[in-house]
Design a protein around this motif. Structure first.
Motif, mmCIF file in Angstrom:
data_model
loop_
_atom_site.group_PDB
_atom_site.id
_atom_site.type_symbol
_atom_site.label_atom_id
_atom_site.label_comp_id
_atom_site.label_asym_id
_atom_site.label_seq_id
_atom_site.Cartn_x
_atom_site.Cartn_y
_atom_site.Cartn_z
ATOM 1 N N TYR A 84 54.326 49.229 62.485
ATOM 2 C CA TYR A 84 54.185 47.776 62.601
ATOM 3 C C TYR A 84 54.231 47.119 61.213
ATOM 4 C CZ TYR A 84 53.064 48.172 67.563
ATOM 5 O OH TYR A 84 53.130 48.405 68.916
ATOM 6 N N PHE A 85 54.899 45.972 61.141
ATOM 7 C CA PHE A 85 55.131 45.282 59.874
ATOM 8 C C PHE A 85 53.854 44.627 59.345
ATOM 9 C CE2 PHE A 85 59.946 44.247 60.133
ATOM 10 C CZ PHE A 85 60.200 45.401 60.842
ATOM 11 N N MET A 86 53.601 44.762 58.045
ATOM 12 C CA MET A 86 52.519 44.013 57.410
ATOM 13 C C MET A 86 52.761 42.507 57.521
ATOM 14 S SD MET A 86 51.931 46.282 53.944
ATOM 15 C CE MET A 86 51.472 48.023 54.055
ATOM 16 N N GLN A 87 54.023 42.125 57.510
ATOM 17 C CA GLN A 87 54.373 40.700 57.572
ATOM 18 C C GLN A 87 53.965 40.049 58.890
ATOM 19 O OE1 GLN A 87 56.142 42.941 55.956
ATOM 20 N NE2 GLN A 87 56.488 42.011 53.975
ATOM 21 N N ASN A 88 53.616 40.840 59.905
ATOM 22 C CA ASN A 88 53.128 40.252 61.148
ATOM 23 C C ASN A 88 51.854 39.445 60.923
ATOM 24 O OD1 ASN A 88 55.214 41.389 62.590
ATOM 25 N ND2 ASN A 88 54.018 43.113 63.361
ATOM 26 N N PHE A 89 51.159 39.716 59.820
ATOM 27 C CA PHE A 89 49.934 38.981 59.517
ATOM 28 C C PHE A 89 50.201 37.705 58.732
ATOM 29 C CE2 PHE A 89 48.522 43.437 59.948
ATOM 30 C CZ PHE A 89 47.614 43.278 60.986
ATOM 31 N N THR A 90 51.449 37.508 58.284
ATOM 32 C CA THR A 90 51.752 36.317 57.483
ATOM 33 C C THR A 90 52.972 35.540 57.963
ATOM 34 O OG1 THR A 90 53.045 37.678 55.935
ATOM 35 C CG2 THR A 90 50.724 37.269 55.381
ATOM 36 N N GLU A 91 53.981 36.221 58.485
ATOM 37 C CA GLU A 91 55.238 35.547 58.811
ATOM 38 C C GLU A 91 55.446 35.338 60.304
ATOM 39 O OE1 GLU A 91 58.626 37.401 56.996
ATOM 40 O OE2 GLU A 91 57.632 37.616 55.056
ATOM 41 N N GLY A 92 54.496 35.668 61.095
ATOM 42 C CA GLY A 92 54.662 35.533 62.540
ATOM 43 C C GLY A 92 53.712 36.461 63.241
ATOM 44 N N GLY A 93 53.822 36.545 64.553
ATOM 45 C CA GLY A 93 52.934 37.414 65.295
ATOM 46 C C GLY A 93 51.492 36.998 65.108
ATOM 47 N N HIS A 94 50.686 37.869 64.507
ATOM 48 C CA HIS A 94 49.273 37.578 64.307
ATOM 49 C C HIS A 94 49.050 36.432 63.327
ATOM 50 C CE1 HIS A 94 48.618 41.143 66.594
ATOM 51 N NE2 HIS A 94 49.094 41.939 65.666
ATOM 52 N N GLY A 95 50.047 36.148 62.500
ATOM 53 C CA GLY A 95 49.899 35.071 61.530
ATOM 54 C C GLY A 95 49.588 33.733 62.171
ATOM 55 N N HIS A 96 50.147 33.473 63.352
ATOM 56 C CA HIS A 96 49.925 32.183 64.014
ATOM 57 C C HIS A 96 48.460 32.013 64.402
ATOM 58 C CE1 HIS A 96 54.142 31.419 63.949
ATOM 59 N NE2 HIS A 96 54.448 32.403 64.779
ATOM 60 N N THR A 97 47.887 33.032 65.039
ATOM 61 C CA THR A 97 46.495 32.891 65.466
ATOM 62 C C THR A 97 45.533 32.996 64.280
ATOM 63 O OG1 THR A 97 46.459 35.254 66.042
ATOM 64 C CG2 THR A 97 46.897 33.680 67.820
ATOM 65 N N LEU A 98 45.940 33.713 63.221
ATOM 66 C CA LEU A 98 45.126 33.736 62.010
ATOM 67 C C LEU A 98 45.005 32.332 61.434
ATOM 68 C CD1 LEU A 98 46.074 36.932 59.951
ATOM 69 C CD2 LEU A 98 43.791 36.171 60.563
ATOM 70 N N ARG A 99 46.124 31.628 61.363
ATOM 71 C CA ARG A 99 46.108 30.272 60.814
ATOM 72 C C ARG A 99 45.328 29.313 61.708
ATOM 73 N NH1 ARG A 99 49.080 28.635 56.593
ATOM 74 N NH2 ARG A 99 50.699 29.997 55.756
ATOM 75 N N GLN A 100 45.497 29.459 62.999
ATOM 76 C CA GLN A 100 44.900 28.493 63.925
ATOM 77 C C GLN A 100 43.427 28.763 64.212
ATOM 78 O OE1 GLN A 100 47.479 28.822 67.317
ATOM 79 N NE2 GLN A 100 49.256 27.973 66.247
ATOM 80 N N GLN A 101 43.053 30.059 64.310
ATOM 81 C CA GLN A 101 41.729 30.389 64.806
ATOM 82 C C GLN A 101 40.952 31.393 63.951
ATOM 83 O OE1 GLN A 101 42.792 31.956 68.637
ATOM 84 N NE2 GLN A 101 44.009 30.156 69.161
ATOM 85 N N GLY A 102 41.586 31.939 62.901
ATOM 86 C CA GLY A 102 40.924 32.950 62.098
ATOM 87 C C GLY A 102 40.717 34.246 62.855
ATOM 88 N N GLN A 103 41.607 34.532 63.775
ATOM 89 C CA GLN A 103 41.481 35.749 64.568
ATOM 90 C C GLN A 103 42.858 36.203 65.053
ATOM 91 O OE1 GLN A 103 40.352 33.592 68.842
ATOM 92 N NE2 GLN A 103 38.723 34.364 67.509
ATOM 93 N N PHE A 104 42.935 37.466 65.467
ATOM 94 C CA PHE A 104 44.140 37.971 66.120
ATOM 95 C C PHE A 104 43.702 38.927 67.207
ATOM 96 C CE2 PHE A 104 43.510 40.255 62.082
ATOM 97 C CZ PHE A 104 43.340 41.554 62.518
#
Length: 291
Positions: free
Chosen positions: A136-156
């Motif tokens: 799994y890509f590290m970028q999922n935490f910044t460029e998409g995937g989990h990044g969206h919920t991280l930005r919106q809610q501080g969670q994934f």
């Protein structure tokens, strides 16, 4: 090098995480390339030729294949991509194109679904081939995937439970892909590509907090809830079910709990750690950016 700079390498996948990075590596080494996708390219014409390309519209295929020596294959989001990819590969073989590099997944073998049939076809029919099977890509935490919920809610959220993943940087995947496309000797094998450490998502959340101060929570949900969340985000139901099954395998079978030496062996350098990735993206993880 395998390909002369005057001969183009075709990159499907448009502006995807790996295609865009492979493009920059090719440009830096003076290779000619053609990017192909449904959206306009962000590169200027001096850097790369770009053509409109749609896996499901074979009228776009001939132009993409003209004067090409090697192809980077990124599958469409489809439960049966082989139905459009294998005819395209056949057409490329008819044009005497010899080298193919497929982006697959560490979770999917040649006998598995989605990428498996294409993997198997290349192994059986392509003169020169490689299959990239990254974790799994590290970028999922910044460029998409989990990044969206991280930005919106501080969670994934995932349904991986305490299963571990050998998260890998897209830069490292792309470096392996660059070599597979350009090395003089064809690789003719699959490459399972991971970072240097296997971590659970809860451990990732704790690492982000430790390095940035941001409070991040991993929510463990059921496979059914994951399918619902993915389909609500626009993922087709069959593909969402496939992704949920991958999470199940991580949880129950430990399917992604592995670390390989592929990046070092192919590129000559160590893979980037998730800790370094988070440190290098500290600004992205600042609490002020989380709405």
């Amino acid at each position: 090098m395998y390909t002369e700079p005057s001969t183009r390498i075709l990159l499907t996948g448009g502006q995807g995480k790996t295609s865009s990075r492979i493009a920059q590596l090719l440009i830096s080494q003076d290779y000619s390339l053609r990017s192909a996708g449904r959206s306009p390219s962000k590169m200027n014409e001096a850097q790369a030729d770009h053509v409109l390309f749609d896996w499901y519209d074979d009228s776009t295929h001939d132009t993409a294949l003209h004067n090409i020596s090697a192809i980077y294959l990124v599958a469409p989001t489809d439960i049966h991509p082989e139905e459009v990819m294998i005819p395209f590969i056949r057409r490329a073989l008819d044009e005497s194109i010899r080298r193919f590099v497929l982006l697959s997944s560490a979770s999917v073998s040649e006998h598995g679904p989605i990428f498996g049939p294409v993997h198997q076809y290349l192994q059986e029919h392509a003169p020169e081939w490689a299959v990239l099977r990254p974790s799994y890509f590290m970028q999922n935490f910044t460029e998409g995937g989990h990044g969206h919920t991280l930005r919106q809610q501080g969670q994934f959220f995932t349904s991986t439970g305490d299963g571990k993943v050998g998260f890998v940087d897209a830069e490292d995947i792309s470096a392996v892909g660059f070599h597979a496309l350009t090395d003089k000797a064809p690789h003719n094998r699959e490459h399972i590509i991971t970072g240097p450490q296997s971590l659970s998502y809860a451990e990732v959340a704790a690492l982000i907090h430790k390095l940035t101060g941001l409070t991040v929570e991993h929510l463990s949900i059921t496979e059914e809830q994951l399918v619902q969340a993915l389909t609500a985000a626009g993922v087709p139901v069959p593909y969402a079910a496939f992704l949920a099954e991958l999470d199940h395998r991580i949880h129950v079978e430990g399917s992604e709990d592995q670390v390989t030496d592929t990046v070092l062996r192919i590129t000559g350098r160590e893979p980037r750690s998730l800790e370094d990735f988070i440190q290098d993206n500290r600004n992205w993880f600042q609490p002020s950016l989380i709405s």
